[in-house]
Design an enzyme around this catalytic site. Sequence first.
Site, PDB file in Angstrom:
ATOM      1  N   SER A 132      86.432   3.856  59.449  1.00 31.57           N
ATOM      2  CA  SER A 132      86.615   5.057  60.261  1.00 31.57           C
ATOM      3  C   SER A 132      88.067   5.449  60.479  1.00 31.57           C
ATOM      4  O   SER A 132      88.356   6.608  60.729  1.00 31.57           O
ATOM      5  CB  SER A 132      85.920   4.869  61.602  1.00 31.57           C
ATOM      6  OG  SER A 132      86.395   3.701  62.227  1.00 31.57           O
ATOM      7  N   HIS A 140      79.756   6.310  59.457  1.00 35.85           N
ATOM      8  CA  HIS A 140      80.541   7.455  58.974  1.00 35.85           C
ATOM      9  C   HIS A 140      80.125   7.924  57.573  1.00 35.85           C
ATOM     10  O   HIS A 140      80.693   8.870  57.037  1.00 35.85           O
ATOM     11  CB  HIS A 140      82.039   7.134  59.007  1.00 35.85           C
ATOM     12  CG  HIS A 140      82.623   7.210  60.375  1.00 35.85           C
ATOM     13  ND1 HIS A 140      82.994   8.401  60.963  1.00 35.85           N
ATOM     14  CD2 HIS A 140      82.864   6.241  61.296  1.00 35.85           C
ATOM     15  CE1 HIS A 140      83.458   8.157  62.176  1.00 35.85           C
ATOM     16  NE2 HIS A 140      83.383   6.855  62.407  1.00 35.85           N
ATOM     17  N   LYS A 148      76.525  10.788  64.990  1.00 36.72           N
ATOM     18  CA  LYS A 148      77.696  11.433  64.394  1.00 36.72           C
ATOM     19  C   LYS A 148      77.238  12.667  63.613  1.00 36.72           C
ATOM     20  O   LYS A 148      76.909  13.681  64.217  1.00 36.72           O
ATOM     21  CB  LYS A 148      78.471  10.417  63.562  1.00 36.72           C
ATOM     22  CG  LYS A 148      79.155   9.418  64.493  1.00 36.72           C
ATOM     23  CD  LYS A 148      79.894   8.298  63.846  1.00 36.72           C
ATOM     24  CE  LYS A 148      80.605   7.487  64.926  1.00 36.72           C
ATOM     25  NZ  LYS A 148      80.677   6.075  64.646  1.00 36.72           N
TER      26      LYS A 148
HETATM   27  C1  LIG Z   1      80.470   5.035  65.662  1.00 37.61           C
HETATM   28  C2  LIG Z   1      80.104   3.779  65.017  1.00 37.61           C
HETATM   29  C3  LIG Z   1      79.076   2.982  65.536  1.00 37.61           C
HETATM   30  C4  LIG Z   1      78.391   3.310  66.834  1.00 37.61           C
HETATM   31  O1  LIG Z   1      77.462   4.327  66.664  1.00 37.61           O
HETATM   32  P1  LIG Z   1      76.871   5.062  67.966  1.00 37.61           P
HETATM   33  O2  LIG Z   1      75.614   5.660  67.496  1.00 37.61           O
HETATM   34  O3  LIG Z   1      77.905   6.040  68.412  1.00 37.61           O
HETATM   35  O4  LIG Z   1      76.654   3.993  68.989  1.00 37.61           O
HETATM   36  C5  LIG Z   1      78.725   1.837  64.859  1.00 37.61           C
HETATM   37  N1  LIG Z   1      79.342   1.485  63.705  1.00 37.61           N
HETATM   38  C6  LIG Z   1      80.347   2.227  63.180  1.00 37.61           C
HETATM   39  C7  LIG Z   1      80.970   1.797  61.901  1.00 37.61           C
HETATM   40  C8  LIG Z   1      80.764   3.385  63.824  1.00 37.61           C
HETATM   41  O5  LIG Z   1      81.751   4.115  63.300  1.00 37.61           O
END
Ligand SMILES: *Cc1c(COP(=O)(O)O)cnc(C)c1O
Length: 395
Positions: A184, A212, A243
């Site tokens: 990310s 992502h 996301k």
């Molecule tokens: C954002 C993210 C999460 C968490 O996801 P949410 O649905 O916001 O709890 C988990 N793993 C990675 C790699 C992320 O970027």
Amino acid sequence: MSNVHELNFLKEKIQELKDQGVYRKLPVLDSPTGPEVILNGKRVINLSSNNYLGFANHERLRKAAIKAVEEYGAGSGAVRTIIGNMKIHEDLEKILSEFKREEAVFVYQSGFNCNAGTIQAITEEGDIIISDELNHASIIDGSRLSKADRAIYKHSDMDSLEKVLKESRKKYKNILVITDGVFSMDGDIAKLPEIVELAEKYDAMTYVDDAHGSGVLGESGRGTVDHFKLHNRVDFSIGTLSKAIGSVGGYVAGSQTMYEWLSHRARPALFSTSLPPAAVGASIEAIKMLMESTEYTDKLWDNAKYFKEKMSQSGFDIGNSQTPITPVIIGEEGKTMEFSRKLLENGVFVSGIVFPTVPKNTGRVRCMVTAAHSKEQLDIAVEVFNKVGREMGLI
Ligand SMILES: *Cc1c(COP(=O)(O)O)cnc(C)c1O
């Protein structure tokens, strides 16, 4: 005499944050999220959300959420294993497994919960979890909840991974290799074909967290596993609905066996109330939209390419991202935060990211272009970057 209830130990830590110049108030959004938002009372261009496809405030998702509320209510009333498993939750899992082209999908309340629940349920004492050093915090926390041992390999370094695999094979029963699909902070993609090959060579399981990559990579956003055509060769494929999908929730795609076990032993399913119907209805609609057309993912990539080209032409260091995530690397922490602050003063919100989230002296502002941005909005954003960049002597 000390009074523990005054929380002086926390007050001291907060003062330390202030001394380091990293203390801040949470920004307040007073509008739906989108390409432009009202932030702290002012209208600005938003280059910071994970709303890749612009789904979070999309008319179809809003309608689907309202319809789900009308049919199923505001809350589910229980954990999934008691009486909180509504038909709409089952519908979501069915459409997700179709979308992901995997046998089964198990849904959680968030991506974070998914890692917290899945990793500990599928590993035990006598196993080892092998993790990329840049994996997401929820993987680190999820692994800490497991009784298995843990090892780290250097970021995307296959020699380093093989070394750990070789050392571990004889000592442990099961080996689980975990990687982010898309990292990310830099936007680079995991070397999944090589990871899968190494895992197969050493008889290890693979676990890809595609938060992502979901809605971004692969055919119509099916993710990193689809991008590399590795279906049925990755044991646990994690996605988020929070996301690109524009709602909230997390899931793991894999085998029917995985599903059966998690429905008995995944602790967030046993001890935390299931997703509210509105979130589930919105997610189902989003997956339908992705299965109907590549319009949204095409627009995302088109916008990302457009923005990256312009930023690169302006002379900014935009790193080595392979995805729409566009870091603009500044270096020094104070300068990075100053850059972010000045961009906001000029009407563009891009959050600054510094140590300890990224290594020292690699501070960056991270631009998240979405399918919902217009070319005009991106042009304005680049102009502001150029103006502030010149003022600060960065370009
Ligand atoms: C954002 C993210 C999460 C968490 O996801 P949410 O649905 O916001 O709890 C988990 N793993 C990675 C790699 C992320 O970027």
